[in-house]
Design a protein around this motif. Sequence first.
Motif, PDB file in Angstrom:
ATOM      1  N   GLY A   1       0.824  -1.211   0.000  1.00 56.76           N
ATOM      2  CA  GLY A   1       0.000   0.000   0.000  1.00 56.76           C
ATOM      3  C   GLY A   1       0.856   1.259   0.000  1.00 56.76           C
ATOM      4  O   GLY A   1       0.464   2.287  -0.551  1.00 56.76           O
ATOM      5  N   GLU A   2       2.037   1.164   0.608  1.00 54.18           N
ATOM      6  CA  GLU A   2       2.959   2.304   0.615  1.00 54.18           C
ATOM      7  C   GLU A   2       3.425   2.623  -0.806  1.00 54.18           C
ATOM      8  O   GLU A   2       3.528   3.790  -1.184  1.00 54.18           O
ATOM      9  CB  GLU A   2       4.155   1.995   1.513  1.00 54.18           C
ATOM     10  CG  GLU A   2       5.122   3.145   1.648  1.00 54.18           C
ATOM     11  CD  GLU A   2       6.281   2.828   2.564  1.00 54.18           C
ATOM     12  OE1 GLU A   2       7.358   3.380   2.340  1.00 54.18           O
ATOM     13  OE2 GLU A   2       6.112   2.021   3.517  1.00 54.18           O
ATOM     14  N   THR A   3       3.682   1.594  -1.591  1.00 57.19           N
ATOM     15  CA  THR A   3       4.073   1.792  -2.993  1.00 57.19           C
ATOM     16  C   THR A   3       2.964   2.509  -3.753  1.00 57.19           C
ATOM     17  O   THR A   3       3.214   3.441  -4.515  1.00 57.19           O
ATOM     18  CB  THR A   3       4.379   0.441  -3.668  1.00 57.19           C
ATOM     19  OG1 THR A   3       5.431  -0.193  -2.950  1.00 57.19           O
ATOM     20  CG2 THR A   3       4.765   0.616  -5.125  1.00 57.19           C
ATOM     21  N   LEU A   4       1.739   2.067  -3.517  1.00 56.26           N
ATOM     22  CA  LEU A   4       0.606   2.731  -4.171  1.00 56.26           C
ATOM     23  C   LEU A   4       0.502   4.191  -3.730  1.00 56.26           C
ATOM     24  O   LEU A   4       0.343   5.088  -4.560  1.00 56.26           O
ATOM     25  CB  LEU A   4      -0.697   2.006  -3.836  1.00 56.26           C
ATOM     26  CG  LEU A   4      -0.931   0.673  -4.516  1.00 56.26           C
ATOM     27  CD1 LEU A   4      -2.119  -0.039  -3.891  1.00 56.26           C
ATOM     28  CD2 LEU A   4      -1.149   0.876  -5.997  1.00 56.26           C
ATOM     29  N   ARG A   5       0.622   4.417  -2.430  1.00 55.91           N
ATOM     30  CA  ARG A   5       0.456   5.760  -1.861  1.00 55.91           C
ATOM     31  C   ARG A   5       1.594   6.702  -2.253  1.00 55.91           C
ATOM     32  O   ARG A   5       1.358   7.855  -2.615  1.00 55.91           O
ATOM     33  CB  ARG A   5       0.366   5.660  -0.338  1.00 55.91           C
ATOM     34  CG  ARG A   5       0.088   6.981   0.351  1.00 55.91           C
ATOM     35  CD  ARG A   5       0.085   6.862   1.861  1.00 55.91           C
ATOM     36  NE  ARG A   5       1.443   6.664   2.359  1.00 55.91           N
ATOM     37  CZ  ARG A   5       1.852   5.607   3.051  1.00 55.91           C
ATOM     38  NH1 ARG A   5       1.019   4.640   3.356  1.00 55.91           N
ATOM     39  NH2 ARG A   5       3.102   5.509   3.460  1.00 55.91           N
ATOM     40  N   GLU A   6       2.826   6.200  -2.192  1.00 57.87           N
ATOM     41  CA  GLU A   6       3.997   7.056  -2.396  1.00 57.87           C
ATOM     42  C   GLU A   6       4.419   7.184  -3.856  1.00 57.87           C
ATOM     43  O   GLU A   6       4.994   8.198  -4.232  1.00 57.87           O
ATOM     44  CB  GLU A   6       5.180   6.527  -1.572  1.00 57.87           C
ATOM     45  CG  GLU A   6       4.933   6.491  -0.086  1.00 57.87           C
ATOM     46  CD  GLU A   6       4.836   7.867   0.538  1.00 57.87           C
ATOM     47  OE1 GLU A   6       5.533   8.782   0.078  1.00 57.87           O
ATOM     48  OE2 GLU A   6       4.036   8.022   1.489  1.00 57.87           O
ATOM     49  N   ASP A   7       4.170   6.156  -4.652  1.00 63.04           N
ATOM     50  CA  ASP A   7       4.676   6.147  -6.036  1.00 63.04           C
ATOM     51  C   ASP A   7       3.579   6.205  -7.090  1.00 63.04           C
ATOM     52  O   ASP A   7       3.619   7.051  -7.979  1.00 63.04           O
ATOM     53  CB  ASP A   7       5.538   4.896  -6.275  1.00 63.04           C
ATOM     54  CG  ASP A   7       6.740   4.819  -5.352  1.00 63.04           C
ATOM     55  OD1 ASP A   7       7.279   5.885  -4.985  1.00 63.04           O
ATOM     56  OD2 ASP A   7       7.147   3.702  -4.985  1.00 63.04           O
ATOM     57  N   VAL A   8       2.616   5.298  -6.986  1.00 61.87           N
ATOM     58  CA  VAL A   8       1.636   5.154  -8.062  1.00 61.87           C
ATOM     59  C   VAL A   8       0.664   6.331  -8.120  1.00 61.87           C
ATOM     60  O   VAL A   8       0.519   6.963  -9.176  1.00 61.87           O
ATOM     61  CB  VAL A   8       0.875   3.812  -7.937  1.00 61.87           C
ATOM     62  CG1 VAL A   8      -0.214   3.707  -8.984  1.00 61.87           C
ATOM     63  CG2 VAL A   8       1.848   2.637  -8.049  1.00 61.87           C
ATOM     64  N   LEU A   9      -0.012   6.622  -7.017  1.00 63.12           N
ATOM     65  CA  LEU A   9      -1.010   7.698  -7.053  1.00 63.12           C
ATOM     66  C   LEU A   9      -0.400   9.052  -7.428  1.00 63.12           C
ATOM     67  O   LEU A   9      -0.963   9.748  -8.280  1.00 63.12           O
ATOM     68  CB  LEU A   9      -1.780   7.779  -5.740  1.00 63.12           C
ATOM     69  CG  LEU A   9      -2.655   6.569  -5.388  1.00 63.12           C
ATOM     70  CD1 LEU A   9      -3.502   6.862  -4.161  1.00 63.12           C
ATOM     71  CD2 LEU A   9      -3.520   6.138  -6.539  1.00 63.12           C
ATOM     72  N   PRO A  10       0.757   9.442  -6.859  1.00 61.57           N
ATOM     73  CA  PRO A  10       1.345  10.715  -7.279  1.00 61.57           C
ATOM     74  C   PRO A  10       1.755  10.721  -8.760  1.00 61.57           C
ATOM     75  O   PRO A  10       1.567  11.715  -9.455  1.00 61.57           O
ATOM     76  CB  PRO A  10       2.573  10.868  -6.376  1.00 61.57           C
ATOM     77  CG  PRO A  10       2.260  10.064  -5.167  1.00 61.57           C
ATOM     78  CD  PRO A  10       1.454   8.895  -5.689  1.00 61.57           C
ATOM     79  N   ALA A  11       2.291   9.594  -9.250  1.00 61.21           N
ATOM     80  CA  ALA A  11       2.704   9.528 -10.652  1.00 61.21           C
ATOM     81  C   ALA A  11       1.512   9.689 -11.598  1.00 61.21           C
ATOM     82  O   ALA A  11       1.638  10.266 -12.680  1.00 61.21           O
ATOM     83  CB  ALA A  11       3.420   8.209 -10.937  1.00 61.21           C
ATOM     84  N   LEU A  12       0.358   9.189 -11.160  1.00 61.15           N
ATOM     85  CA  LEU A  12      -0.851   9.295 -11.969  1.00 61.15           C
ATOM     86  C   LEU A  12      -1.643  10.562 -11.648  1.00 61.15           C
ATOM     87  O   LEU A  12      -2.687  10.805 -12.259  1.00 61.15           O
ATOM     88  CB  LEU A  12      -1.735   8.058 -11.756  1.00 61.15           C
ATOM     89  CG  LEU A  12      -1.133   6.726 -12.202  1.00 61.15           C
ATOM     90  CD1 LEU A  12      -2.039   5.577 -11.798  1.00 61.15           C
ATOM     91  CD2 LEU A  12      -0.850   6.727 -13.689  1.00 61.15           C
ATOM     92  N   ASN A  13      -1.143  11.325 -10.666  1.00 63.84           N
ATOM     93  CA  ASN A  13      -1.801  12.569 -10.238  1.00 63.84           C
ATOM     94  C   ASN A  13      -3.256  12.304  -9.837  1.00 63.84           C
ATOM     95  O   ASN A  13      -4.165  13.002 -10.276  1.00 63.84           O
ATOM     96  CB  ASN A  13      -1.703  13.644 -11.328  1.00 63.84           C
ATOM     97  CG  ASN A  13      -2.000  15.023 -10.791  1.00 63.84           C
ATOM     98  OD1 ASN A  13      -1.746  15.322  -9.630  1.00 63.84           O
ATOM     99  ND2 ASN A  13      -2.560  15.867 -11.638  1.00 63.84           N
ATOM    100  N   LEU A  14      -3.441  11.263  -9.004  1.00 68.36           N
ATOM    101  CA  LEU A  14      -4.786  10.853  -8.603  1.00 68.36           C
ATOM    102  C   LEU A  14      -4.989  11.006  -7.106  1.00 68.36           C
ATOM    103  O   LEU A  14      -4.076  10.765  -6.317  1.00 68.36           O
ATOM    104  CB  LEU A  14      -5.027   9.386  -8.957  1.00 68.36           C
ATOM    105  CG  LEU A  14      -5.202   9.043 -10.423  1.00 68.36           C
ATOM    106  CD1 LEU A  14      -5.287   7.540 -10.595  1.00 68.36           C
ATOM    107  CD2 LEU A  14      -6.433   9.715 -10.990  1.00 68.36           C
ATOM    108  N   THR A  15      -6.192  11.349  -6.736  1.00 73.41           N
ATOM    109  CA  THR A  15      -6.603  11.315  -5.340  1.00 73.41           C
ATOM    110  C   THR A  15      -7.009   9.882  -5.002  1.00 73.41           C
ATOM    111  O   THR A  15      -7.248   9.056  -5.897  1.00 73.41           O
ATOM    112  CB  THR A  15      -7.812  12.235  -5.083  1.00 73.41           C
ATOM    113  OG1 THR A  15      -8.934  11.722  -5.837  1.00 73.41           O
ATOM    114  CG2 THR A  15      -7.529  13.674  -5.479  1.00 73.41           C
ATOM    115  N   VAL A  16      -7.122   9.615  -3.731  1.00 68.50           N
ATOM    116  CA  VAL A  16      -7.574   8.296  -3.296  1.00 68.50           C
ATOM    117  C   VAL A  16      -8.981   8.024  -3.813  1.00 68.50           C
ATOM    118  O   VAL A  16      -9.273   6.929  -4.308  1.00 68.50           O
ATOM    119  CB  VAL A  16      -7.530   8.188  -1.749  1.00 68.50           C
ATOM    120  CG1 VAL A  16      -8.112   6.869  -1.287  1.00 68.50           C
ATOM    121  CG2 VAL A  16      -6.114   8.365  -1.243  1.00 68.50           C
TER     122      VAL A  16
END
Length: 104
Positions: free
Chosen positions: A8-23
Amino acid sequence: MFHPSHPGETLREDVLPALNLTVTRAAEQLGVSRVALTRVLQGQAGISIELARRLEQWLRHADGTGPTAESWLRAQLQYDLWQANRTPAPHVAPAPGLEALSKA
Protein backbone atom coordinates in the motif's frame (compact mmCIF):
# COMPACT_ATOMS: atom_id res chain seq x y z
CA MET A 1 17.97 -6.72 7.92
CA PHE A 2 15.69 -6.17 4.91
CA HIS A 3 12.44 -4.48 5.87
CA PRO A 4 9.91 -4.82 3.05
CA SER A 5 7.41 -2.03 2.80
CA HIS A 6 3.69 -2.66 2.75
CA PRO A 7 2.54 -2.68 -0.90
CA GLY A 8 0.00 0.00 0.00
CA GLU A 9 2.96 2.30 0.62
CA THR A 10 4.07 1.79 -2.99
CA LEU A 11 0.61 2.73 -4.17
CA ARG A 12 0.46 5.76 -1.86
CA GLU A 13 4.00 7.06 -2.40
CA ASP A 14 4.68 6.15 -6.04
CA VAL A 15 1.64 5.15 -8.06
CA LEU A 16 -1.01 7.70 -7.05
CA PRO A 17 1.34 10.72 -7.28
CA ALA A 18 2.70 9.53 -10.65
CA LEU A 19 -0.85 9.29 -11.97
CA ASN A 20 -1.80 12.57 -10.24
CA LEU A 21 -4.79 10.85 -8.60
CA THR A 22 -6.60 11.31 -5.34
CA VAL A 23 -7.57 8.30 -3.30
CA THR A 24 -11.21 8.87 -4.21
CA ARG A 25 -10.48 8.97 -7.94
CA ALA A 26 -8.19 5.92 -7.79
CA ALA A 27 -10.84 3.98 -5.86
CA GLU A 28 -13.43 4.88 -8.50
CA GLN A 29 -11.13 3.72 -11.30
CA LEU A 30 -10.34 0.48 -9.47
CA GLY A 31 -13.98 -0.19 -8.65
CA VAL A 32 -13.40 -0.37 -4.89
CA SER A 33 -14.60 1.81 -2.04
CA ARG A 34 -12.50 4.76 -0.93
CA VAL A 35 -12.49 3.33 2.59
CA ALA A 36 -11.16 -0.04 1.41
CA LEU A 37 -8.42 1.58 -0.67
CA THR A 38 -7.49 3.94 2.18
CA ARG A 39 -7.05 0.97 4.53
CA VAL A 40 -4.62 -0.61 2.06
CA LEU A 41 -2.75 2.65 1.50
CA GLN A 42 -2.33 3.08 5.26
CA GLY A 43 -1.12 -0.50 5.72
CA GLN A 44 -4.18 -1.44 7.77
CA ALA A 45 -5.33 -4.01 5.20
CA GLY A 46 -3.44 -6.23 2.81
CA ILE A 47 -3.62 -6.60 -0.93
CA SER A 48 -6.27 -9.25 -1.60
CA ILE A 49 -6.28 -11.46 -4.66
CA GLU A 50 -9.19 -9.47 -6.06
CA LEU A 51 -7.43 -6.12 -5.54
CA ALA A 52 -4.22 -7.53 -7.02
CA ARG A 53 -6.14 -8.53 -10.15
CA ARG A 54 -7.70 -5.06 -10.35
CA LEU A 55 -4.30 -3.38 -9.92
CA GLU A 56 -2.84 -5.53 -12.70
CA GLN A 57 -5.56 -4.46 -15.13
CA TRP A 58 -5.48 -0.84 -13.99
CA LEU A 59 -1.70 -0.44 -14.36
CA ARG A 60 -1.26 -2.46 -17.55
CA HIS A 61 0.60 -0.51 -20.23
CA ALA A 62 -0.47 -0.57 -23.87
CA ASP A 63 2.35 -3.01 -24.63
CA GLY A 64 1.03 -5.42 -21.99
CA THR A 65 3.72 -4.72 -19.40
CA GLY A 66 3.24 -3.50 -15.87
CA PRO A 67 3.01 -4.96 -12.38
CA THR A 68 1.20 -8.27 -12.33
CA ALA A 69 -1.30 -9.52 -9.78
CA GLU A 70 1.35 -12.00 -8.74
CA SER A 71 3.89 -9.24 -8.09
CA TRP A 72 1.42 -7.40 -5.83
CA LEU A 73 0.65 -10.61 -3.95
CA ARG A 74 4.34 -11.49 -3.65
CA ALA A 75 5.01 -8.05 -2.14
CA GLN A 76 2.15 -8.56 0.32
CA LEU A 77 3.44 -12.02 1.25
CA GLN A 78 6.98 -10.71 1.83
CA TYR A 79 5.60 -7.97 4.08
CA ASP A 80 3.33 -10.38 5.98
CA LEU A 81 6.14 -12.91 6.51
CA TRP A 82 8.52 -10.20 7.69
CA GLN A 83 5.91 -9.00 10.18
CA ALA A 84 5.25 -12.56 11.38
CA ASN A 85 8.96 -13.28 11.82
CA ARG A 86 9.28 -10.33 14.20
CA THR A 87 7.52 -12.42 16.86
CA PRO A 88 8.61 -15.79 18.25
CA ALA A 89 7.52 -18.73 16.14
CA PRO A 90 4.88 -20.97 17.70
CA HIS A 91 6.15 -24.27 19.05
CA VAL A 92 4.86 -27.08 16.89
CA ALA A 93 6.12 -30.63 17.22
CA PRO A 94 7.19 -32.39 14.01
CA ALA A 95 4.45 -34.50 12.41
CA PRO A 96 4.56 -38.15 13.52
CA GLY A 97 5.70 -40.41 10.71
CA LEU A 98 7.44 -37.60 8.83
CA GLU A 99 10.36 -39.90 7.99
CA ALA A 100 7.99 -42.20 6.07
CA LEU A 101 7.05 -39.31 3.76
CA SER A 102 10.63 -38.72 2.70
CA LYS A 103 11.06 -42.41 1.80
CA ALA A 104 7.95 -42.54 -0.41
